[in-house]
Design an enzyme around this catalytic site. Structure first.
Site, PDB file in Angstrom:
ATOM      1  N   ASP A   1     -95.803 -25.714   5.778  1.00  0.00           N
ATOM      2  CA  ASP A   1     -96.965 -25.889   4.906  1.00  0.00           C
ATOM      3  C   ASP A   1     -98.253 -25.874   5.729  1.00  0.00           C
ATOM      4  OD1 ASP A   1     -97.067 -27.233   1.854  1.00  0.00           O
ATOM      5  OD2 ASP A   1     -98.891 -27.397   3.054  1.00  0.00           O
ATOM      6  N   ILE A   2     -99.307 -25.334   5.117  1.00  0.00           N
ATOM      7  CA  ILE A   2    -100.605 -25.322   5.820  1.00  0.00           C
ATOM      8  C   ILE A   2    -101.152 -26.738   6.014  1.00  0.00           C
ATOM      9  CG2 ILE A   2    -101.366 -22.979   5.240  1.00  0.00           C
ATOM     10  CD1 ILE A   2    -102.987 -24.274   2.901  1.00  0.00           C
TER      11      ILE A   2
ATOM     12  N   GLY B   1    -101.978 -20.365  -0.951  1.00  0.00           N
ATOM     13  CA  GLY B   1    -102.621 -21.148  -2.000  1.00  0.00           C
ATOM     14  C   GLY B   1    -101.880 -20.933  -3.303  1.00  0.00           C
TER      15      GLY B   1
ATOM     16  N   ASN C   1    -103.089 -28.902  -2.753  1.00  0.00           N
ATOM     17  CA  ASN C   1    -102.500 -27.778  -2.018  1.00  0.00           C
ATOM     18  C   ASN C   1    -103.599 -26.889  -1.423  1.00  0.00           C
ATOM     19  OD1 ASN C   1     -99.774 -26.240  -1.586  1.00  0.00           O
ATOM     20  ND2 ASN C   1    -101.227 -24.678  -2.212  1.00  0.00           N
TER      21      ASN C   1
ATOM     22  N   SER D   1    -112.216 -14.833  -4.606  1.00  0.00           N
ATOM     23  CA  SER D   1    -111.950 -14.120  -5.857  1.00  0.00           C
ATOM     24  C   SER D   1    -113.240 -13.864  -6.612  1.00  0.00           C
ATOM     25  CB  SER D   1    -111.022 -15.005  -6.694  1.00  0.00           C
ATOM     26  OG  SER D   1    -111.019 -14.572  -8.024  1.00  0.00           O
TER      27      SER D   1
ATOM     28  N   TYR E   1    -108.268 -23.756 -10.419  1.00  0.00           N
ATOM     29  CA  TYR E   1    -107.932 -22.721  -9.433  1.00  0.00           C
ATOM     30  C   TYR E   1    -109.214 -22.074  -8.908  1.00  0.00           C
ATOM     31  CZ  TYR E   1    -107.076 -18.049  -7.691  1.00  0.00           C
ATOM     32  OH  TYR E   1    -107.128 -16.907  -6.926  1.00  0.00           O
TER      33      TYR E   1
ATOM     34  N   LYS F   1    -111.517 -21.922  -5.059  1.00  0.00           N
ATOM     35  CA  LYS F   1    -112.077 -20.771  -4.330  1.00  0.00           C
ATOM     36  C   LYS F   1    -113.553 -21.032  -4.017  1.00  0.00           C
ATOM     37  CE  LYS F   1    -108.334 -18.445  -4.162  1.00  0.00           C
ATOM     38  NZ  LYS F   1    -107.601 -18.516  -2.894  1.00  0.00           N
TER      39      LYS F   1
ATOM     40  N   PHE G   1    -111.202  -8.366  -6.585  1.00  0.00           N
ATOM     41  CA  PHE G   1    -111.239  -8.149  -8.024  1.00  0.00           C
ATOM     42  C   PHE G   1    -109.780  -8.207  -8.517  1.00  0.00           C
ATOM     43  CE2 PHE G   1    -115.612  -8.053  -9.350  1.00  0.00           C
ATOM     44  CZ  PHE G   1    -116.178  -8.379  -8.127  1.00  0.00           C
ATOM     45  N   ASN G   2    -109.238  -7.278  -9.255  1.00  0.00           N
ATOM     46  CA  ASN G   2    -107.891  -7.488  -9.821  1.00  0.00           C
ATOM     47  C   ASN G   2    -106.831  -6.659  -9.102  1.00  0.00           C
ATOM     48  OD1 ASN G   2    -109.798  -8.442 -11.911  1.00  0.00           O
ATOM     49  ND2 ASN G   2    -107.947  -8.742 -13.107  1.00  0.00           N
TER      50      ASN G   2
HETATM   51  P1  NAD Z   1     -98.792 -15.272  -3.845  1.00  0.00           P
HETATM   52  O1  NAD Z   1     -98.477 -16.499  -4.617  1.00  0.00           O
HETATM   53  O2  NAD Z   1     -97.895 -14.107  -3.986  1.00  0.00           O
HETATM   54  O3  NAD Z   1     -98.956 -15.608  -2.296  1.00  0.00           O
HETATM   55  C1  NAD Z   1     -99.413 -16.862  -1.858  1.00  0.00           C
HETATM   56  C2  NAD Z   1     -98.416 -17.347  -0.819  1.00  0.00           C
HETATM   57  O4  NAD Z   1     -98.849 -18.617  -0.313  1.00  0.00           O
HETATM   58  C3  NAD Z   1     -97.011 -17.564  -1.386  1.00  0.00           C
HETATM   59  O5  NAD Z   1     -96.090 -16.874  -0.556  1.00  0.00           O
HETATM   60  C4  NAD Z   1     -96.792 -19.079  -1.329  1.00  0.00           C
HETATM   61  O6  NAD Z   1     -95.457 -19.415  -1.094  1.00  0.00           O
HETATM   62  C5  NAD Z   1     -97.719 -19.471  -0.188  1.00  0.00           C
HETATM   63  N1  NAD Z   1     -98.233 -20.847  -0.226  1.00  0.00           N
HETATM   64  C6  NAD Z   1     -98.819 -21.492  -1.280  1.00  0.00           C
HETATM   65  N2  NAD Z   1     -99.186 -22.726  -0.900  1.00  0.00           N
HETATM   66  C7  NAD Z   1     -98.839 -22.885   0.409  1.00  0.00           C
HETATM   67  C8  NAD Z   1     -98.953 -23.932   1.344  1.00  0.00           C
HETATM   68  N3  NAD Z   1     -99.480 -25.108   1.003  1.00  0.00           N
HETATM   69  N4  NAD Z   1     -98.498 -23.738   2.603  1.00  0.00           N
HETATM   70  C9  NAD Z   1     -97.931 -22.553   2.960  1.00  0.00           C
HETATM   71  N5  NAD Z   1     -97.788 -21.524   2.109  1.00  0.00           N
HETATM   72  C10 NAD Z   1     -98.235 -21.682   0.840  1.00  0.00           C
HETATM   73  O7  NAD Z   1    -100.306 -14.853  -4.229  1.00  0.00           O
HETATM   74  P2  NAD Z   1    -101.116 -13.522  -3.893  1.00  0.00           P
HETATM   75  O8  NAD Z   1    -101.352 -12.815  -5.173  1.00  0.00           O
HETATM   76  O9  NAD Z   1    -100.506 -12.822  -2.748  1.00  0.00           O
HETATM   77  O10 NAD Z   1    -102.509 -14.165  -3.471  1.00  0.00           O
HETATM   78  C11 NAD Z   1    -102.839 -14.423  -2.121  1.00  0.00           C
HETATM   79  C12 NAD Z   1    -104.200 -15.126  -2.090  1.00  0.00           C
HETATM   80  O11 NAD Z   1    -105.165 -14.302  -2.737  1.00  0.00           O
HETATM   81  C13 NAD Z   1    -104.223 -16.464  -2.826  1.00  0.00           C
HETATM   82  O12 NAD Z   1    -105.048 -17.361  -2.126  1.00  0.00           O
HETATM   83  C14 NAD Z   1    -104.852 -16.112  -4.149  1.00  0.00           C
HETATM   84  O13 NAD Z   1    -105.506 -17.202  -4.736  1.00  0.00           O
HETATM   85  C15 NAD Z   1    -105.849 -15.045  -3.719  1.00  0.00           C
HETATM   86  N6  NAD Z   1    -106.232 -14.150  -4.810  1.00  0.00           N
HETATM   87  C16 NAD Z   1    -105.255 -13.499  -5.531  1.00  0.00           C
HETATM   88  C17 NAD Z   1    -105.605 -12.672  -6.589  1.00  0.00           C
HETATM   89  C18 NAD Z   1    -104.542 -11.999  -7.404  1.00  0.00           C
HETATM   90  O14 NAD Z   1    -104.846 -11.549  -8.510  1.00  0.00           O
HETATM   91  N7  NAD Z   1    -103.312 -11.856  -6.935  1.00  0.00           N
HETATM   92  C19 NAD Z   1    -106.965 -12.506  -6.912  1.00  0.00           C
HETATM   93  C20 NAD Z   1    -107.943 -13.162  -6.153  1.00  0.00           C
HETATM   94  C21 NAD Z   1    -107.556 -13.984  -5.104  1.00  0.00           C
HETATM   95  N1  UDP Z   2    -104.527  -9.679 -20.607  1.00  0.00           N
HETATM   96  C1  UDP Z   2    -103.933  -9.352 -21.820  1.00  0.00           C
HETATM   97  N2  UDP Z   2    -102.628  -9.697 -21.995  1.00  0.00           N
HETATM   98  C2  UDP Z   2    -101.882 -10.321 -21.054  1.00  0.00           C
HETATM   99  C3  UDP Z   2    -102.499 -10.641 -19.815  1.00  0.00           C
HETATM  100  C4  UDP Z   2    -103.828 -10.305 -19.623  1.00  0.00           C
HETATM  101  O1  UDP Z   2    -104.573  -8.781 -22.698  1.00  0.00           O
HETATM  102  O2  UDP Z   2    -100.701 -10.624 -21.296  1.00  0.00           O
HETATM  103  C5  UDP Z   2    -105.938  -9.297 -20.381  1.00  0.00           C
HETATM  104  C6  UDP Z   2    -106.836 -10.476 -20.087  1.00  0.00           C
HETATM  105  O3  UDP Z   2    -107.335 -11.028 -21.284  1.00  0.00           O
HETATM  106  C7  UDP Z   2    -107.929  -9.818 -19.238  1.00  0.00           C
HETATM  107  C8  UDP Z   2    -107.200  -8.686 -18.499  1.00  0.00           C
HETATM  108  O4  UDP Z   2    -106.000  -8.466 -19.245  1.00  0.00           O
HETATM  109  O5  UDP Z   2    -108.892  -9.239 -20.072  1.00  0.00           O
HETATM  110  C9  UDP Z   2    -106.842  -9.040 -17.062  1.00  0.00           C
HETATM  111  O6  UDP Z   2    -106.191 -10.292 -17.074  1.00  0.00           O
HETATM  112  P1  UDP Z   2    -105.472 -10.892 -15.792  1.00  0.00           P
HETATM  113  O7  UDP Z   2    -104.910 -12.227 -16.179  1.00  0.00           O
HETATM  114  O8  UDP Z   2    -104.533  -9.887 -15.225  1.00  0.00           O
HETATM  115  O9  UDP Z   2    -106.660 -11.038 -14.731  1.00  0.00           O
HETATM  116  P2  UDP Z   2    -108.015 -11.889 -14.764  1.00  0.00           P
HETATM  117  O10 UDP Z   2    -109.099 -10.877 -14.770  1.00  0.00           O
HETATM  118  O11 UDP Z   2    -108.011 -12.771 -15.958  1.00  0.00           O
HETATM  119  O12 UDP Z   2    -107.968 -12.643 -13.494  1.00  0.00           O
END
Ligand code: NAD
Ligand code: UDP
Length: 338
Positions: free
Chosen positions: A58-59, A82, A99, A124, A149, A153, A178-179
């Site tokens: 864990d971090i 995270g 966390n 994000s 959440y 950030k 972004f997404n």
């Molecule tokens: P993910 O859940 O697939 O990866 C996160 C990893 O962190 C997991 O493997 C989890 O086991 C690990 N983790 C969580 N808490 C921990 C802890 N306390 N100690 C050690 N490991 C821990 O998520 P992801 O989609 O790969 O996202 C990675 C990062 O990017 C995250 O910080 C997330 O918030 C950020 N982010 C993701 C998105 C997205 O849409 N996926 C968008 C914006 C930002």
């Molecule tokens: N969305 C949807 N149906 C779903 C999940 C998401 O219509 O089952 C829509 C949501 O309202 C948003 C877009 O898809 O407009 C992207 O959503 P997501 O949760 O993937 O990412 P967000 O931008 O909210 O982080």
């Protein structure tokens, strides 16, 4: 010298490791596997021929962090670890703050103790709230964040900024994603959500593969062309490459930098569904549902700053994102479970 990748077994982390290996970097992963499994790292090895050194931990665990910084020669850290589920964070705020915030504070403190002061942080687009303008530049003021959440950030960006102000020896890059959707072209690694997916693309792919019946489209009465929300979807491999460029940027000792990572192209929910159907050849039944609380109508970025300062541009379009998401899901209907 190696890069410490926290959360490296996760979705974005595993793709980033593939690209770091591609550029010849050594990688050490710290992950507690709370939302992932070690199989993703085995698959990274399958793709690249290399396996990162893995610490399960864990971090927030000072002992394991000390061990890593003492044994490995860490130059910088990409901090992905995270919890990230928006809805869950509303139900379990304390777990999210503990966390994401407490854990990160311990990580930063151990980095400082071991004189490793180079970090890339996964932030994000959520920090912009309902954006003051689109396309969103990095100068866009931060908006009201509606869930714990997203708050983590915003807070971690502030904490890192304050750390830099107090000690300019730090080099800190805040990446506002972004997404992210899509998967590695091999179809061997991809997004693997637990339970019912919250995000659009994994929901679509699970409907397409027959695990769920029908996609709910949250809101068709927004002030957009087809009435559904607009987002800036970015291929996870482009996002991973943005991290490699950021690692290189850290080598120039840039101080504190903030970059949007997106394509600059906005797509509606129905654009994504229709493109997915074309790319996969599989129908995706959907029905209109009420708006989802907290959704921002339109959100896409201006990624000029990342282009000018990092030399990074997202190259993969929505069709490619859909094709690769589908290859991952159809080859691995149960994710990493075989
Ligand atoms: P993910 O859940 O697939 O990866 C996160 C990893 O962190 C997991 O493997 C989890 O086991 C690990 N983790 C969580 N808490 C921990 C802890 N306390 N100690 C050690 N490991 C821990 O998520 P992801 O989609 O790969 O996202 C990675 C990062 O990017 C995250 O910080 C997330 O918030 C950020 N982010 C993701 C998105 C997205 O849409 N996926 C968008 C914006 C930002
Ligand atoms: N969305 C949807 N149906 C779903 C999940 C998401 O219509 O089952 C829509 C949501 O309202 C948003 C877009 O898809 O407009 C992207 O959503 P997501 O949760 O993937 O990412 P967000 O931008 O909210 O982080």
């Amino acid at each position: 010298m190696a890069i410490l990748v926290t959360g490296g077994a996760g979705y974005i982390g595993s793709h980033t490791i593939v690209e770091l290996f591609g550029e010849g970097y050594d990688v050490v992963v710290l992950d507690n596997l709370s939302n992932s499994c070690e199989k993703s790292l085995e698959r990274v090895e399958e793709i690249t021929g290399k396996k990162p050194k893995f610490y399960k931990g864990d971090i927030a665990d000072r002992e394991v962090l000390s061990e890593i910084f003492e044994k490995e020669s860490i130059e910088s850290c990409i901090h992905f670890a995270g919890l990230k589920a928006v809805g869950e964070s509303v139900a379990k705020p304390l777990e999210y703050y503990m966390n994401n915030i407490s854990g990160s504070l311990v990580l930063f403190d151990e980095m400082r103790k071991h004189n490793v002061k180079n970090i890339i942080f996964s932030s994000s687009a959520t920090v912009y709230g309902d954006p003051a303008f689109v396309p969103i530049t990095e100068e866009c003021p931060k908006g009201e964040i509606t869930n714990p959440y997203g708050q983590t950030k915003g807070m971690l960006e502030q904490i890192l900024t304050d750390m830099y102000k107090a000690d300019p020896e730090w080099n800190i890059i805040l990446l506002r994603y972004f997404n992210p959707i899509g998967a590695h072209e091999s179809g061997r690694i991809g997004e693997n959500p637990n339970g019912i997916p919250n995000n659009l693309m994994p929901y679509i792919t699970q409907v397409a593969v027959g695990k769920r019946e029908c996609l709910g489209v949250f809101g068709d009465d927004y002030d957009t062309e087809d009435g559904t929300c607009i987002r800036d979807y970015i291929h996870v491999v482009d996002l991973a490459l943005g991290h490699v460029k950021s690692v290189k940027k850290l080598e120039d000792k840039p101080g504190l930098k903030v970059y949007n990572l997106g394509t600059g192209v906005g797509s509606s929910v129905l654009d994504v569904v229709n493109t997915f159907v074309k790319a996969s050849g599989v129908d995706v039944p959907y029905e209109m549902k009420p708006r989802r609380a907290g959704d921002v109508p339109v959100n896409f970025c201006d990624a000029t700053k990342a282009k000018e300062e990092l030399g990074w541009v997202a190259k993969r379009d929505l069709y490619k994102m859909c094709e690769d998401s589908w290859r991952w899901q159809s080859n691995n209907p149960n994710g990493y479970e075989e």
